[in-house]
Write an enzyme that holds these catalytic residues in place. Structure first.
Site, PDB file in Angstrom:
ATOM      1  N   GLU A  78       0.825  -1.208   0.000  1.00 14.38           N
ATOM      2  CA  GLU A  78       0.000   0.000   0.000  1.00 14.38           C
ATOM      3  C   GLU A  78       0.860   1.258   0.000  1.00 14.38           C
ATOM      4  O   GLU A  78       1.847   1.348   0.713  1.00 14.38           O
ATOM      5  CB  GLU A  78      -0.936   0.008   1.232  1.00 14.38           C
ATOM      6  CG  GLU A  78      -1.927  -1.143   1.266  1.00 14.38           C
ATOM      7  CD  GLU A  78      -2.956  -1.108   0.129  1.00 14.38           C
ATOM      8  OE1 GLU A  78      -3.133  -0.045  -0.500  1.00 14.38           O
ATOM      9  OE2 GLU A  78      -3.578  -2.155  -0.128  1.00 14.38           O
ATOM     10  N   CYS A 141      -7.992  -2.264   7.813  1.00 16.67           N
ATOM     11  CA  CYS A 141      -6.606  -2.252   7.322  1.00 16.67           C
ATOM     12  C   CYS A 141      -6.121  -0.829   7.085  1.00 16.67           C
ATOM     13  O   CYS A 141      -5.012  -0.467   7.493  1.00 16.67           O
ATOM     14  CB  CYS A 141      -6.469  -3.087   6.050  1.00 16.67           C
ATOM     15  SG  CYS A 141      -6.555  -4.847   6.421  1.00 16.67           S
ATOM     16  N   HIS A 164      -1.029  -5.957   1.744  1.00 19.17           N
ATOM     17  CA  HIS A 164      -2.251  -6.763   1.642  1.00 19.17           C
ATOM     18  C   HIS A 164      -1.942  -8.091   0.943  1.00 19.17           C
ATOM     19  O   HIS A 164      -1.178  -8.127  -0.033  1.00 19.17           O
ATOM     20  CB  HIS A 164      -3.316  -6.010   0.831  1.00 19.17           C
ATOM     21  CG  HIS A 164      -4.332  -5.317   1.678  1.00 19.17           C
ATOM     22  ND1 HIS A 164      -4.622  -3.978   1.557  1.00 19.17           N
ATOM     23  CD2 HIS A 164      -5.163  -5.791   2.655  1.00 19.17           C
ATOM     24  CE1 HIS A 164      -5.587  -3.660   2.424  1.00 19.17           C
ATOM     25  NE2 HIS A 164      -5.931  -4.736   3.095  1.00 19.17           N
TER      26      HIS A 164
HETATM   27  N1  PCA Z   1      -8.315  -7.122   5.988  1.00 14.72           N
HETATM   28  C1  PCA Z   1      -9.302  -6.095   6.247  1.00 14.72           C
HETATM   29  C2  PCA Z   1      -9.280  -5.878   7.740  1.00 14.72           C
HETATM   30  C3  PCA Z   1      -8.529  -7.027   8.301  1.00 14.72           C
HETATM   31  C4  PCA Z   1      -7.894  -7.682   7.154  1.00 14.72           C
HETATM   32  O1  PCA Z   1      -7.083  -8.612   7.201  1.00 14.72           O
HETATM   33  C5  PCA Z   1      -9.098  -4.843   5.413  1.00 14.72           C
HETATM   34  O2  PCA Z   1      -8.521  -4.936   4.314  1.00 14.72           O
HETATM   35  O3  PCA Z   1      -9.489  -3.756   5.837  1.00 14.72           O
END
Ligand code: PCA
Length: 214
Positions: A78, A141, A164
């Site tokens: 990100e 996240c 991610h």
């Molecule tokens: N993914 C979610 C919240 C927790 C996770 O592992 C997200 O992308 O916000």
């Protein structure tokens, strides 16, 4: 060097979260760095309080948080976190904030301070599907990435970022057409991301074009 590596527990309809499974498999030492692992709940606020407690305890040089992005086919690093919580599903304690500012005294957004382009470059060289993401969403996240970077500023000299992960193959058995990635590849990717972050200590990220038109 001390590195705080966090991973979320399962949320929504899922029974597992690749983030916490990857976390378990990362070695406790990488190069000269000690890896401090922290599983955090998929809960607004509480996740960040646990991270702050850990920062107080270990004073990390780098924080990398991991989360699941179901549906994405790549490991995505990100670029930016924004100062807003806008949840489309409940978190694990039934919270569903709408258009709520995360930190009144924070910036509208923070850019990742880990070397995102060097990481993508390294992963692609290693034949791991990886790309930059320009949105971490507005759920827990993004919340945690924002809080990591806010706290990195508060405690000084901490670099932080968020990665991610796609679904694991077992999560898509009943989801025809949905992307997934095996655990071993994800673990290798996160190890490489950590090594690259260590190598770039005190250095600028590389300048390569990984932008998008949309
Ligand atoms: N993914 C979610 C919240 C927790 C996770 O592992 C997200 O992308 O916000």
């Amino acid at each position: 060097m001390d590195i705080l590596l966090t991973g979320f527990d399962a949320f929504g309809d899922e029974k597992i979260n690749p983030a916490s499974l990857v976390l378990e498999k990362i070695p406790k030492i990488i190069g000269d760095a000690k890896i401090h692992k922290l599983i955090i709940p998929t809960v607004f606020g509480k996740s960040a309080s646990l991270i702050e407690e850990k920062i107080e305890e270990i004073r990390p040089d780098i924080i990398i948080s991991l989360g699941q992005a179901g549906g994405r086919s790549h490991i995505t690093v990100e670029r930016v976190a924004i100062n807003i919580d806008d949840a489309s599903i409940d978190d694990n304690e039934g919270n569903r904030p709408i258009d709520r500012i995360i930190r009144e005294d924070g910036e509208p957004a923070y850019f990742a301070t880990i070397p995102i382009k060097a990481i993508i470059n390294k992963l692609q060289e290693s034949n791991i599907p990886a790309s930059i993401s320009n949105t971490a969403g507005t759920y827990v996240c993004n919340h945690v990435m924002y809080q990591d970077l806010y706290l990195a500023n508060k405690y000084k000299n901490i670099r932080a970022g968020f990665i991610h992960l796609p679904f694991l193959p077992d999560q898509v058995v009943d989801k025809n057409g949905m992307a997934s990635m095996d655990l071993q590849t994800m673990v290798a990717a996160i190890k490489l991301a950590i090594e690259t972050s260590i190598d770039f200590d005190g250095k600028e990220d590389i300048k390569i074009g990984l932008g998008r038109t949309h």
